[in-house]
Motif scaffolding. Structure first.
Motif, short mmCIF file in Angstrom:
data_model
loop_
_atom_site.label_atom_id
_atom_site.label_comp_id
_atom_site.label_asym_id
_atom_site.label_seq_id
_atom_site.Cartn_x
_atom_site.Cartn_y
_atom_site.Cartn_z
N VAL A 484 0.34 -1.25 -0.01
CA VAL A 484 0.09 0.23 -0.50
C VAL A 484 0.91 1.32 0.06
N VAL A 485 0.92 1.64 -0.95
CA VAL A 485 1.95 2.96 -1.36
C VAL A 485 1.25 4.38 -1.49
N HIS A 486 1.58 5.55 -0.53
CA HIS A 486 1.61 6.27 -0.82
C HIS A 486 1.95 7.63 -1.13
N ILE A 487 1.57 8.78 -2.00
CA ILE A 487 2.98 9.82 -2.30
C ILE A 487 2.22 10.53 -1.04
N ASP A 488 3.58 10.57 0.12
CA ASP A 488 3.50 11.44 1.56
C ASP A 488 3.92 13.49 0.86
N ARG A 489 4.95 13.16 -0.31
CA ARG A 489 5.36 14.69 -0.74
C ARG A 489 5.83 14.69 -1.33
N VAL A 490 5.61 16.40 -2.48
CA VAL A 490 5.72 16.72 -3.81
C VAL A 490 6.65 17.54 -4.01
N ASP A 491 8.30 17.38 -4.36
CA ASP A 491 8.87 18.45 -4.35
C ASP A 491 8.42 19.42 -5.64
N ARG A 492 7.98 20.77 -4.78
CA ARG A 492 7.57 21.83 -6.65
C ARG A 492 8.21 22.39 -7.01
N GLY A 493 9.42 22.32 -6.00
CA GLY A 493 10.77 23.10 -6.85
C GLY A 493 11.99 22.17 -7.96
#
Length: 643
Positions: A484-493
């Motif tokens: 069960v994999v989640h996207i925890d954070r996105v590096d928008r820079g």
């Protein structure tokens, strides 16, 4: 102290056996692989091979899983590995070391110690000739023996003699020996003069080396140099191929980069004109964009200059990589020639240029936000052709220039990552795929005409693609439960996200509507009401004589179930309604459902549980009067007895 010698006696296990020629060749190769310092000319003396040369190799098995190999009557080496348990390890006898003394490390002992070894004693450290370290930091163990591990094999010879008189194995490691000091038993002797293994041969002791050791070492050195040269040539060829790919990609993408930078530069100039005219008070970000005008102009000039060089053939893979490495002994490259590391520098320069290509997106947003609607310029600014006419910057792209499945998946995922909000995180990867990625797939420009299938990409599944992006630092994934994999954070820079240009990658609503209208014009299916008593749609050829879009019937395995999938019905004007689902379910005696559309051009697929490829195709052709040429029946995965 007397030790337990391996070859005090030879406990034979059966008679000698002649080794087959194929097995003998294999043994010879493995012997050279285990002892890299064994030169060909030395081995040719000990074990001759060649046209017309027949060398007899015999095997004598001993008790304790030991196999003794005789070459022309001399016991040259033995193995102690049980059959079918790993690769055999070869142990050389004194007969082999007389001819090739350099293949193993040597331990030098004082005069008189050898006679005690022959009588049965193991070797103590005080009996060894010790060297002092070259520097105070170098230990006596490293200066004398180098680094070794317990169980490593060595040859033992007296000081002043070239021929070894015994062989043995270390019972300690180099670090243990250094810690213990120059005392105690360090080597267990296995084989020596006058033991049973020595007496199994002819017992002759040569007065001088039987082979030229210095020539053998030179031969090995020449081999290493030749192998290194071959590796350098292979590396040079790989760099040439990579440079050709980069130049080919730049020749295609360079004009697009130039147009994007021209567009960004024009918009900065318009922004500056509005500021100078007093129509706009720039904020901090807009001031920063205005300050980039000179840098952007220089980047544009560099791109145009490089594109001119590539087009004229002045910049080629050979000029980037340089000449191939010279053969061993030849003079090096002349001064002033381009070296291979220039390729990496050029690649880095290109990356720096491409990293700023998002300037046009930011400038577009700022101009649109501060300009009245009547004065705002359309997103696709025209550029001037050579004849003074204007053309859209995307007008030179061919409609048949499709991207591949990998690019299709990556672009959709990167665009979806830009659109998701921090408030939605953490987000299940499956939810991210269903709600965000799937909606963008049909809108990606120049995507292939066939339906998207993640299994046709190099990633095979979305989780693998997300893990690849995590390694690049674009996202951070968490797995609270296995699988069960989640996207925890996105590096928008991150540069991968900053380089995403929605205007270049996504179809606008107008373009999407025009694309659908174009597809409708090409469709050779037209819907006619009242074609039958059941009120179903009929099939007629479209005006203009164009070919219909092909309807495909195929069989797939999905979640351990047999499913017949029909694609292209809605694209050809056939409605997927309840009447069709009910009639088809009754005709096939199976469950029928409508899937989700992964491609707006093809519409929703039709799913029938079971293997009904042929009957479903026949049902559809009879119901809608579809010509046989317009239906493709794919029986690739259908079992032969059901075709």
């Amino acid at each position: 102290m007397k030790g337990c010698r391996r070859f005090e006696t030879l406990e034979l296990k059966g008679n000698r056996q002649v080794v087959r020629a194929s097995d003998a060749r294999r043994l010879r190769r493995e012997l050279q692989q285990q002892f890299p310092l064994l030169a060909d000319q030395q081995l040719q003396v000990v074990w001759p091979v060649g046209d017309g040369v027949k060398t007899q190799v015999e095997l004598q098995k001993l008790q304790g899983h030991t196999s003794l190999y005789f070459v022309e009557g001399l016991p040259l080496f033995y193995t102690d590995q049980p059959k079918n348990v790993g690769a055999p390890r070869f142990w050389p006898s004194l007969y082999l070391l007389q001819r090739c003394p350099q293949i193993v490390s040597n331990v030098v002992i004082f005069e008189g110690v050898g006679s005690k070894i022959i009588k049965g004693a193991d070797l103590f450290t005080p009996g060894m000739v010790i060297k002092e370290g070259a520097t105070p930091r170098e230990s006596w163990v490293h200066a004398t023996f180098g680094n070794f591990a317990a169980g490593d094999f060595v040859a033992i010879r007296e000081r002043g003699h070239w021929m070894p008189l015994a062989t043995g194995v270390w019972n300690v490691s180099s670090s243990e020996l250094e810690h213990r000091g120059q005392q105690g038993c360090s080597l267990n002797v296995e084989h020596c003069l006058d033991d049973a293994l020595w007496l199994a041969g002819d017992g002759r002791m040569p007065t001088q080396p039987l082979t030229d050791v210095s020539a053998a070492l030179q031969e090995i050195k020449d081999k290493e140099i030749a192998a290194e040269h071959e590796a350098n040539l292979a590396s040079h060829a790989a760099q040439l191929e990579e440079a050709r790919k980069q130049l080919a990609a730049f020749a295609l993408d360079g004009p697009k980069q130039i147009k994007r930078k021209q567009k960004a530069l024009r918009q900065i100039q318009e922004l500056r004109a509005k500021v100078e005219a007093g129509q706009l008070q720039p904020d901090a970000d807009q001031q920063d964009k205005l300050g980039r005008e000179s840098a952007l102009s220089q980047e544009l000039a560099d791109l145009e200059a490089r594109l001119a060089r590539v087009t004229a053939g002045e910049e080629t893979a050979e000029t980037l990589v340089g000449p191939p490495p010279p053969p061993p002994g030849a003079a090096g490259p002349e001064a002033g020639t381009t070296q291979p590391d220039q390729l990496s520098q050029t690649t880095a320069d290109n990356a720096n240029l491409d990293a700023d290509s998002d300037a046009d997106v930011d400038v577009d947003a700022e101009v649109d936000a501060n300009t009245p609607a009547a004065a705002a310029e359309p997103a696709g600014l025209p550029t001037d052709n050579a004849d003074g006419t204007q053309a859209d910057e995307a007008g030179d792209e061919s409609a048949d220039d499709y991207i591949n499945m990998d690019q299709w998946a990556e672009r959709a995922v990167l665009l979806a990552l830009r659109k998701i909000k921090n408030a939605d995180l953490p987000l299940l990867v499956s939810t991210f795929n269903g709600k965000h990625v799937s909606a963008l797939l049909p809108r990606i420009k120049h995507h292939p005409p066939e339906p998207f299938n993640i299994r046709q990409t190099q990633f095979k599944k979305l989780a693998t693609l997300m893990q690849s992006l995590e390694k690049q630092g674009v996202v951070h994934l968490i797995e609270p439960k296995q699988g069960v994999v989640h996207i925890d954070r996105v590096d928008r820079g991150h540069s991968r996200l900053l380089d995403v240009d929605e205007d270049d990658m996504l179809l606008t609503e107008e373009e999407l509507a025009a694309s659908q209208a174009s597809d409708d014009a090409d469709v050779a299916f037209a819907t006619t009401q009242g074609a039958s008593k059941q009120g179903t749609s009929g099939f007629v050829e479209a005006r203009g004589g164009k070919n219909p879009r092909t309807i495909t019937c195929a069989f797939v395995r999905k979640r351990q179930k047999n499913i017949t999938v029909v694609n292209g019905l809605e694209a050809n004007g056939i409605k997927l309604d309840e009447a069709l689902r009910r009639d088809l379910a009754n005709a096939m005696s199976a469950s029928v459902s409508f899937g989700k559309a992964t491609d707006l051009k093809l519409g929703r697929p039709l799913h029938i549980q079971g293997i009904h490829v042929g009957p479903v195709a026949k049902f559809l052709m009879e119901r809608y009067q579809i010509p046989k040429a317009a239906v493709k029946v794919d029986t690739t995965n259908v079992p032969k007895h059901l075709r």
